[in-house]
Motif scaffolding. Structure first.
Motif, PDB file in Angstrom:
ATOM      1  N   GLN A  54       0.820  -1.206   0.000  1.00 16.53           N
ATOM      2  CA  GLN A  54       0.000   0.000   0.000  1.00 16.53           C
ATOM      3  C   GLN A  54       0.859   1.263   0.000  1.00 16.53           C
ATOM      4  OE1 GLN A  54      -3.148   0.268  -0.450  1.00 16.53           O
ATOM      5  NE2 GLN A  54      -3.719  -1.897  -0.311  1.00 16.53           N
ATOM      6  N   LEU A 107       2.113   1.773  -3.493  1.00 17.56           N
ATOM      7  CA  LEU A 107       1.054   2.329  -4.326  1.00 17.56           C
ATOM      8  C   LEU A 107       0.892   3.827  -4.082  1.00 17.56           C
ATOM      9  CD1 LEU A 107      -1.902  -0.240  -4.258  1.00 17.56           C
ATOM     10  CD2 LEU A 107      -0.441   0.353  -6.191  1.00 17.56           C
ATOM     11  N   LEU A 108       0.926   4.225  -2.828  1.00 15.56           N
ATOM     12  CA  LEU A 108       0.735   5.633  -2.485  1.00 15.56           C
ATOM     13  C   LEU A 108       1.843   6.489  -3.077  1.00 15.56           C
ATOM     14  CD1 LEU A 108      -0.825   7.800  -0.893  1.00 15.56           C
ATOM     15  CD2 LEU A 108       0.610   7.249   1.072  1.00 15.56           C
ATOM     16  N   ARG A 155       3.943   5.776  -5.601  1.00 19.52           N
ATOM     17  CA  ARG A 155       3.980   5.741  -7.061  1.00 19.52           C
ATOM     18  C   ARG A 155       2.816   6.512  -7.685  1.00 19.52           C
ATOM     19  NH1 ARG A 155       7.314   1.924  -9.517  1.00 19.52           N
ATOM     20  NH2 ARG A 155       8.471   0.594  -8.059  1.00 19.52           N
ATOM     21  N   SER A 156       1.678   6.482  -7.039  1.00 18.25           N
ATOM     22  CA  SER A 156       0.507   7.146  -7.613  1.00 18.25           C
ATOM     23  C   SER A 156       0.595   8.664  -7.539  1.00 18.25           C
ATOM     24  CB  SER A 156      -0.762   6.694  -6.890  1.00 18.25           C
ATOM     25  OG  SER A 156      -0.809   7.224  -5.578  1.00 18.25           O
ATOM     26  N   GLN A 157       1.410   9.174  -6.621  1.00 27.54           N
ATOM     27  CA  GLN A 157       1.552  10.609  -6.365  1.00 27.54           C
ATOM     28  C   GLN A 157       0.243  11.252  -5.911  1.00 27.54           C
ATOM     29  OE1 GLN A 157       3.424  12.545  -9.731  1.00 27.54           O
ATOM     30  NE2 GLN A 157       5.350  11.493  -9.405  1.00 27.54           N
ATOM     31  N   ARG A 158      -0.714  10.424  -5.466  1.00 26.93           N
ATOM     32  CA  ARG A 158      -1.963  10.988  -4.951  1.00 26.93           C
ATOM     33  C   ARG A 158      -1.774  11.618  -3.576  1.00 26.93           C
ATOM     34  NH1 ARG A 158      -6.769   6.801  -5.508  1.00 26.93           N
ATOM     35  NH2 ARG A 158      -7.924   8.680  -4.936  1.00 26.93           N
ATOM     36  N   CYS A 171      -5.609   6.488   0.432  1.00 27.88           N
ATOM     37  CA  CYS A 171      -5.100   5.122   0.551  1.00 27.88           C
ATOM     38  C   CYS A 171      -6.203   4.080   0.379  1.00 27.88           C
ATOM     39  CB  CYS A 171      -4.416   4.939   1.907  1.00 27.88           C
ATOM     40  SG  CYS A 171      -2.869   5.854   2.080  1.00 27.88           S
ATOM     41  N   GLN A 174      -7.184   4.034  -3.565  1.00 23.95           N
ATOM     42  CA  GLN A 174      -6.161   4.141  -4.595  1.00 23.95           C
ATOM     43  C   GLN A 174      -6.036   2.895  -5.479  1.00 23.95           C
ATOM     44  OE1 GLN A 174      -2.299   4.725  -2.832  1.00 23.95           O
ATOM     45  NE2 GLN A 174      -2.486   2.978  -1.457  1.00 23.95           N
ATOM     46  N   GLU A 175      -6.472   1.733  -5.017  1.00 25.88           N
ATOM     47  CA  GLU A 175      -6.345   0.512  -5.808  1.00 25.88           C
ATOM     48  C   GLU A 175      -7.432   0.411  -6.876  1.00 25.88           C
ATOM     49  OE1 GLU A 175      -4.931  -3.331  -3.602  1.00 25.88           O
ATOM     50  OE2 GLU A 175      -6.226  -2.196  -2.262  1.00 25.88           O
TER      51      GLU A 175
END
Length: 223
Positions: free
Chosen positions: A8, A11-12, A14-17, A61, A64-65
Motif C-alpha cells: 500500500q 502504491l501511495l 507511485r501514484s503521487q496521490r 489510501c 487508490q487501488e
C-alpha cells in the motif's frame, strides 16, 4: 501485514496521490506559521491543520487501488486485513508529515509565551506539539476511515461529509483534537506546558474503534 503495508505504501508513493494533501498542508503552514511567532501557538496551528489532511490521506489510501487489484488482495489476505493496511498507511503518512511539520515549526518558532516575554522550555514544548500532532493525525484517520468506502461509497456524499466531520472534530467541545490544540494555545497565554496525554489516549481509542468498524463492514460487504 508487513507485506500489505509495503504494498500500500508503494502504491501511495507511485501514484503521487499524496501530493495534493501534502501541498495543502504546506500552504496551511506557509500562511499560518511565521518565523518568530510564539512556539506553542504555531504548534497548535500545525497540529490543527493536520487533521483534515490526515483524513484526506486515509481516503486516498483506501481508494487508490483499481477494483480488480483490490479484489485479488482481499481474496488473498482477507478484506479486513487489506482495508486495515490501507488505513494504517494513511495514518503513518500523516504521522510522518506531522513530525516533519513539528520539526519545522520548532526551528522557526520562538520559545516564548503569547506575550513574547516569558520563555517556555523548548524540549517540553516540542514534545507537547508532537503529541498534539499525533492526536490530530489519529482523529483525522478516524474521520477518513468513516467517510471512505465501504462506509460511505459515493464520492459526492463522502467528500462533503469528510470536510464537515473534520471541522466538527476540530471545533466540537470534548473532541480530543480540540482539547490538544486548545491546550497548546492556552499554554502559550500562560507560558506553561501541559502535554495532551489524555486527548491522545482518547483519540487512539476512537481511531481504533472507527477503524475496526470500517474493517468489519468491509468484510460484510465483500463477496
Amino acid at each position: 501485514m508487513t507485506a500489505l503495508l509495503r504494498y500500500q505504501a508503494d502504491l501511495l508513493v507511485r501514484s503521487q496521490r499524496w501530493l495534493p494533501p501534502f501541498l495543502l498542508y504546506a500552504v496551511f503552514l506557509a500562511v499560518g506559521v511565521q518565523g518568530g511567532q510564539p512556539l506553542l501557538d504555531s504548534l497548535g496551528y500545525a497540529a490543527a491543520a493536520l487533521l483534515p489532511v490526515s483524513a484526506w490521506l486515509v481516503r486516498v489510501c483506501v481508494t487508490q487501488e483499481p477494483p480488480a487489484a483490490r479484489t485479488v488482495v482481499a481474496a488473498a489476505t482477507g478484506p479486513a486485513r487489506a482495508h486495515l493496511a490501507c488505513v494504517l498507511v494513511g495514518l503513518i503518512a500523516a504521522m510522518a508529515l506531522g513530525a516533519a511539520a513539528t520539526a519545522v515549526v520548532v526551528l522557526v518558532g520562538d520559545p516564548v509565551g503569547a506575550d513574547h516575554q516569558r520563555r517556555v522550555p523548548l524540549l517540553e514544548a516540542s514534545a507537547a506539539g508532537l503529541l498534539a500532532a499525533l492526536t490530530c493525525a489519529l482523529l483525522g484517520t478516524a474521520v477518513g476511515a468513516l467517510t471512505a468506502p465501504p462506509v460511505v461509497r459515493s464520492p459526492g456524499r463522502a467528500i462533503p461529509t469528510l470536510l464537515l466531520a473534520a471541522l466538527l472534530a476540530l471545533m466540537m467541545a470534548g473532541s480530543p483534537a480540540q482539547a490538544a490544540v486548545s491546550g497548546l494555545v492556552t499554554g502559550s497565554r500562560s507560558a506553561t506546558i501541559s502535554p495532551p496525554l489524555l486527548p491522545l489516549a482518547a483519540a487512539a481509542v476512537l481511531t481504533a474503534a472507527a477503524t475496526a468498524a470500517a474493517c468489519a463492514l468491509t468484510s460484510r460487504r465483500s463477496p
